[in-house]
Design an enzyme around this catalytic site. Sequence first.
Site, PDB file in Angstrom:
ATOM      1  CG  ASN A   9      27.317  14.546 -15.337  1.00 27.43           C
ATOM      2  OD1 ASN A   9      27.983  13.741 -16.200  1.00 27.43           O
ATOM      3  ND2 ASN A   9      27.691  14.167 -13.874  1.00 27.43           N
ATOM      4  CE  LYS A  11      25.317  11.765 -13.148  1.00 30.01           C
ATOM      5  NZ  LYS A  11      24.679  11.427 -12.074  1.00 30.01           N
ATOM      6  CG  HIS A  97      30.052  13.269 -10.699  1.00 30.74           C
ATOM      7  ND1 HIS A  97      29.629  12.189  -9.957  1.00 30.74           N
ATOM      8  CD2 HIS A  97      29.097  14.112 -11.003  1.00 30.74           C
ATOM      9  CE1 HIS A  97      27.990  12.400 -10.008  1.00 30.74           C
ATOM     10  NE2 HIS A  97      27.955  13.499 -10.654  1.00 30.74           N
ATOM     11  CD  GLU A  99      27.151   9.378 -10.863  1.00 34.21           C
ATOM     12  OE1 GLU A  99      27.839   9.493 -11.806  1.00 34.21           O
ATOM     13  OE2 GLU A  99      26.100   9.720 -10.515  1.00 34.21           O
ATOM     14  CD  GLU A 169      26.705  17.193  -9.037  1.00 34.33           C
ATOM     15  OE1 GLU A 169      25.766  17.421  -9.729  1.00 34.33           O
ATOM     16  OE2 GLU A 169      27.728  16.275  -8.962  1.00 34.33           O
ATOM     17  N   GLY A 175      20.358  11.800  -8.530  1.00 29.27           N
ATOM     18  CA  GLY A 175      19.781  10.667  -9.050  1.00 29.27           C
ATOM     19  C   GLY A 175      18.463   9.999  -8.203  1.00 29.27           C
ATOM     20  CB  SER A 215      17.196  15.525  -8.194  1.00 26.83           C
ATOM     21  OG  SER A 215      17.379  14.262  -7.822  1.00 26.83           O
ATOM     22  N   GLY A 236      22.194  15.942 -14.236  1.00 25.40           N
ATOM     23  CA  GLY A 236      22.282  14.713 -14.594  1.00 25.40           C
ATOM     24  C   GLY A 236      21.121  14.267 -15.297  1.00 25.40           C
TER      25      GLY A 236
HETATM   26  P1  PGA Z   1      20.983  14.107 -11.290  1.00 23.65           P
HETATM   27  O1  PGA Z   1      22.541  14.216 -11.335  1.00 23.65           O
HETATM   28  O2  PGA Z   1      20.650  15.675 -11.871  1.00 23.65           O
HETATM   29  O3  PGA Z   1      20.628  12.864 -11.939  1.00 23.65           O
HETATM   30  O4  PGA Z   1      20.807  14.017  -9.863  1.00 23.65           O
HETATM   31  C1  PGA Z   1      23.384  15.153 -11.025  1.00 23.65           C
HETATM   32  C2  PGA Z   1      24.875  14.663 -10.963  1.00 23.65           C
HETATM   33  O5  PGA Z   1      25.189  13.692 -10.827  1.00 23.65           O
HETATM   34  O6  PGA Z   1      25.748  15.447 -11.626  1.00 23.65           O
END
Ligand code: PGA
Length: 253
Positions: A9, A11, A97, A99, A169, A175, A215, A236
């Site tokens: 992803n 983003k 997602h 976000e 998630e 993140g 993560s 991500g």
């Molecule tokens: P991250 O994000 O691997 O940076 O924690 C995962 C995601 O939001 O899909």
Amino acid sequence: MRKQIAAANWKMNGTYQQGEKLLNDILKEEIVLAAHQQVVFAAPFPFLIMANSEVADEPNYFIAAQNCYNKKSGAYTGEVSVDMLESINIKFCVIGHSERREYFNESNAVLAEKINLLLEKNITPIFCCGESLNIREANTQNTYVATQLQESLFHLTAAQMSKVVIAYEPIWAIGTGKTASSAQAQEMHAHLRSVLANQFGKDVANEISILYGGSVKAANAVEIFSQPDVDGGLVGGASLIAEEFVAIIKALK
Ligand code: PGA
């Protein structure tokens, strides 16, 4: 065997040129995927056509959109429809997602509409769910996540549901560098599978890929993916570094 999926992803990161280089750096490793393995890159809209042509000759490598709109077409300035994605041959789309739920107020009901539009066009939704830290601390994550599935997916037939990929998630792990332990991931994935089994039957639930996100990196992918109900990851930060994502692909069961 259920499909095992490493999904990147990206983003809202990087330029077109950087995206193209990242993809090339990963593809030049020529990792041959088994029939039950897939790699998916969720790239920003302006990169989709380029990215799709990069993976065109790579078996089991696909490109995903990161979102789509919940209306078919019309006066929705700035939005991207499922028909548009289909017209450029996109096969996957990330939906809901955290976000998007948080910053764009996407509700479970709106996500249900997006799921319907995608399935009509045979685009695989990667449906994200997961709880925030306060929900985890109150120990109500199981019902919270079950409600997300119920309100966005339970209207589907079993045949439709079997075409959906789930990504669990936990928001507190996205993140943040804080990963759920592999035991926490397994526990939730098993719970999700039992929720799906109650609604759609055991056979369908056993066929649905449930990815873990939050993560994931080269250093923890093998441990997380080795859990019996974890079918790969939605990644991500680490997906923006070629060597990290290459190791994550190699960690697939
Ligand atoms: P991250 O994000 O691997 O940076 O924690 C995962 C995601 O939001 O899909």
